[in-house]
Write a protein that holds these residues in place. Structure first.
Motif, PDB file in Angstrom:
ATOM      1  N   ASN A 100       0.851  -1.185   0.000  1.00  0.00           N
ATOM      2  CA  ASN A 100       0.000   0.000   0.000  1.00  0.00           C
ATOM      3  C   ASN A 100       0.885   1.232   0.000  1.00  0.00           C
ATOM      4  O   ASN A 100       1.631   1.469   0.948  1.00  0.00           O
TER       5      ASN A 100
ATOM      6  N   LYS B 199      -2.595   3.267  -2.379  1.00  0.00           N
ATOM      7  CA  LYS B 199      -2.698   2.684  -3.725  1.00  0.00           C
ATOM      8  C   LYS B 199      -1.800   1.450  -3.838  1.00  0.00           C
ATOM      9  O   LYS B 199      -0.736   1.385  -3.230  1.00  0.00           O
TER      10      LYS B 199
ATOM     11  N   PRO C 189       0.606  -0.498  -6.164  1.00  0.00           N
ATOM     12  CA  PRO C 189       1.382  -0.228  -7.383  1.00  0.00           C
ATOM     13  C   PRO C 189       1.137  -1.228  -8.502  1.00  0.00           C
ATOM     14  O   PRO C 189       1.342  -0.917  -9.671  1.00  0.00           O
TER      15      PRO C 189
ATOM     16  N   GLU D 203      -1.303   7.581 -12.283  1.00  0.00           N
ATOM     17  CA  GLU D 203      -1.147   8.415 -11.089  1.00  0.00           C
ATOM     18  C   GLU D 203      -0.096   7.820 -10.149  1.00  0.00           C
ATOM     19  O   GLU D 203       0.780   8.526  -9.653  1.00  0.00           O
ATOM     20  N   THR D 204      -0.175   6.518  -9.949  1.00  0.00           N
ATOM     21  CA  THR D 204       0.785   5.853  -9.053  1.00  0.00           C
ATOM     22  C   THR D 204       2.170   5.810  -9.687  1.00  0.00           C
ATOM     23  O   THR D 204       3.184   6.075  -9.036  1.00  0.00           O
TER      24      THR D 204
ATOM     25  N   GLU E 206       4.494   8.693  -9.469  1.00  0.00           N
ATOM     26  CA  GLU E 206       5.045   9.019  -8.160  1.00  0.00           C
ATOM     27  C   GLU E 206       6.233   8.142  -7.797  1.00  0.00           C
ATOM     28  O   GLU E 206       6.811   8.301  -6.721  1.00  0.00           O
TER      29      GLU E 206
ATOM     30  N   ASN F 144      -7.177   7.897 -15.086  1.00  0.00           N
ATOM     31  CA  ASN F 144      -6.177   6.828 -15.161  1.00  0.00           C
ATOM     32  C   ASN F 144      -6.416   5.866 -16.301  1.00  0.00           C
ATOM     33  O   ASN F 144      -5.707   4.879 -16.428  1.00  0.00           O
TER      34      ASN F 144
END
Lengths: 276, 368
Positions: A59, A63, A65, A71-72, A75, B3
């Motif tokens: 987590n 989120k 991965p 979005e993930t 980062e 997404n």
């Protein structure tokens, strides 16, 4: 923050993790240490979404991965140990990636390349392995991601570059970032990593900040091996003996000795650090 | 953040893919434009004549097939393996966007560029040396179905490149060879079974709309059943029109073991006074012969006549409907239908399936 809860993973030939749990906080540079084959790279790949973690075991700020959402992925960045440099210049590759990362900085890339004595228009395929590694490290640091996973980043680097690497990584840390560096070359990460995570087969033997290790262990360079020491390791000019730090003495932690102690005296380490 | 599909992010990805995957292969792709002129020169040197426009067109398409098939394997080499796979997987774009970008370059832009570029070179040569090159190969593009095959070929290559980690080109060729071999064998088995079930072995009907006696199709039992059922279901005793359907089928054996006689169908509609309202004859009328020929072949004929009463309303479109239904009952028509279904499947459904599977390979594949 990264929370890993009851993580299990296996390749077809063997189990790697079975119920592994660990928490990784922001604003830290974690050193992920372990012998070859214990699963350091696998853990980084699981955290990067390259491998599948079952049951949302990982987590990252809520989120998983593995879902690989843009979005993930924007980062995090994972620099693998083994890679093939693209048939393109460092600058072009960085530019191609950088569009997708909101904190990417071309100026930062140029500064890092200058530290590594590399030209931005150098084509990867025309560079040596060590130079390619430096180019990829430069790109990784310039993307400015919240999570940065570096797998054996110092392999192939010359000594001056290792020094530059430590300075650059330390300089890129901020309160929101989490950097995890996996390595079996412990000396390369001296004075850079804090906390230290030492892994062995399917377990984390030690996950502590240096300050806490300092409080509980004393590392002394002495002429001979001590029978009272918890652990001793011969070095060039004597022995480094590790004692319980009962009187608050401040000593320099030798990361390599700490690592060897954790591997060879895991129960002792667990006992010392069990009351958290 | 969206997404799944963001047009802005997709635009960035398309530009990024060009820089990372397509641009490094620019020179190889451009070299494809040299094939046609090189071939024409060599052909002229060895034969003294120019290459015909049809051959030039086929060569252009053939070169396009070659490049379009190999491009995904080369440009996106190793994206399902470690090293190259990491960059591709970690790039912050959705799996759908990554697939769309791949299709954009490998299935649309590059194929169009290769075909258009070669056509342009051909047109330039034809314009400059009209006495050498006769006709523009580009004119053959219009209505050409072979050009449309570039899309499924590139989709197959994209899928194969994503699916196979080792020897992807060879394995993709083997996979699709296996698929088409299986389809062909299945079709053959179906044709044999279906025809053997319905073919009574002794009666042949010619293709009903053709006067050409070279095309023979086996009559099916279902055709006979259809004829007989018409009497039961269509006839209306209150109807004032008599509809007589007479079929004459010739059959027999010749030296090849096949029936060689013709056949015909006659539909005669008369009113209650006996006046002929319409008379439709199909097939090569009067072609049925009986008896033995000088060549030693023996022919016989079979006639079937169905007469029924119909009302004016029932007559509307009856003849046309009968002919269509009658044709539909034949074994060959059924087989042609199956062939058409298979062509539709391979041209449209199979590529769509591959695209869907490609999406899941990008989304769910572990890079080990």
């Amino acid at each position: 923050m990264i929370k890993i809860n009851n993580l299990s993973y296996s390749y077809t030939s063997r189990d790697v993790f079975n119920g592994l749990s660990v928490e990784l906080k922001s604003g830290k540079i974690y050193g992920l240490l372990g012998e070859n084959g214990v699963g350091k790279s696998t853990l980084l790949k699981l955290m990067s979404g390259i491998l599948k973690n079952e049951g949302d075991a990982i987590n990252m700020d809520g989120k998983n991965p593995w879902k690989r959402t843009p979005e993930t992925m924007s980062e995090l960045y994972y620099l693998p140990e083994d890679f093939t440099g693209p048939s393109n210049s460092i600058e072009n590759v960085a530019y191609g990636f950088g569009k997708f990362y909101r904190n990417f900085s071309m100026d930062k890339l140029h500064d890092i390349l200058k530290s590594f004595d590399l030209k931005p228009d150098s084509v990867f395929t025309k560079l040596s392995y060590g130079q390619q590694k430096k180019g990829m490290i430069a790109i990784a640091l310039s993307l400015g991601t919240r999570y940065l996973f570096l797998d054996e980043p110092t392999n192939g680097l010359d000594i001056p570059s290792k020094v530059s690497f430590r300075q650059l990584v330390a300089g890129s840390l901020n309160e929101e970032k989490t950097i995890i560096i996996s390595s079996h070359q412990v000396r390369d990460l001296d004075s850079l990593i804090d906390p230290v995570i030492i892994m062995d087969r399917n377990e984390i033997i030690l996950n502590e900040e240096m300050g806490e290790i300092e409080k509980r262990l004393a590392f002394r360079l002495e002429n001979r091996e001590s029978a009272e020491a918890l652990f001793s390791q011969q070095v060039i000019n004597g022995f480094i003996n590790v004692y319980p730090n009962g009187n608050g003495e401040i000593t320099n932690i030798d990361t390599e000795v700490l690592f060897n102690m954790a591997i060879k005296k895991r129960e002792t380490i667990k006992e010392i650090f069990k009351n958290e | 953040m969206n997404n799944i599909l963001s047009i802005k992010r997709l635009g960035k990805l398309i530009a990024s893919d060009y820089g990372l995957y397509i641009r490094p292969h620019r020179n190889v792709l451009l070299s494809g434009f040299l094939f046609l002129p090189a071939f024409e020169i060599l052909y002229f040197l060895f034969s003294g004549t120019s290459v015909s426009v049809g051959t030039r067109h086929q060569l252009i398409i053939g070169i396009a097939y070659f490049y379009v098939f190999l491009l995904p394997f080369s440009a996106y080499k190793g994206i399902n393996k470690k090293q190259n796979g990491y960059y591709f997987t970690l790039l912050p774009a959705s799996s759908l966007e990554k697939l769309i970008s791949m299709i954009f370059w490998c299935s649309i832009i590059i194929p169009v560029a290769i075909v258009a570029g070669q056509e342009a070179i051909d047109a330039a040569v034809t314009f400059a040396i009209p006495h050498y090159n006769h006709g523009y190969a580009a004119a053959r593009i219009y209505g050409s179905t072979s050009v449309l095959l570039l899309l499924p070929i590139s989709v197959a290559a994209i899928f194969g490149n994503l699916l196979f980690r080792k020897s992807p080109v060879f394995k993709t060729i083997m996979l699709f060879g296996l698929i088409y071999f299986s389809i062909t064998v299945s079709l053959g088995i179906y044709i044999v079974n279906h025809v053997s079930k319905n073919f009574d072995g002794n009666t042949y009907f010619k293709e009903l709309t053709s006067g050409n006696n070279q095309a023979y199709e086996p009559a099916s039992k279902s055709q006979m059943i259809y004829l007989d059922s018409l009497l039961k279901t269509t006839s209306d005793s209150s109807g004032k029109y008599d509809v007589t359907i007479k079929t004459t089928a010739g059959y027999g054996e010749n030296g090849n073991g096949r029936g060689k006689n013709g056949n015909d169908v006659e539909i005669e509609i008369t009113d209650s006074t006996g006046k002929i309202k319409s008379n439709i004859k199909i097939g090569r009328q009067g072609s049925v012969i009986t008896g033995k020929t000088s060549g030693g072949n023996s022919y016989e004929k079979e006639e079937r006549t169905v007469t029924m009463k119909m009302t004016e309303k029932q007559l509307e479109g009856f003849s046309e409907k009968f002919i269509n239904n009658f044709k539909d009952k034949s074994g060959i028509t059924a087989c042609i239908g199956v062939c058409k279904a298979i062509i539709f499947f391979t041209k449209y459904i199979l590529p769509l399936l591959m695209l869907i599977l490609s999406y899941f390979l990008i989304k769910k594949r572990q890079i080990v």
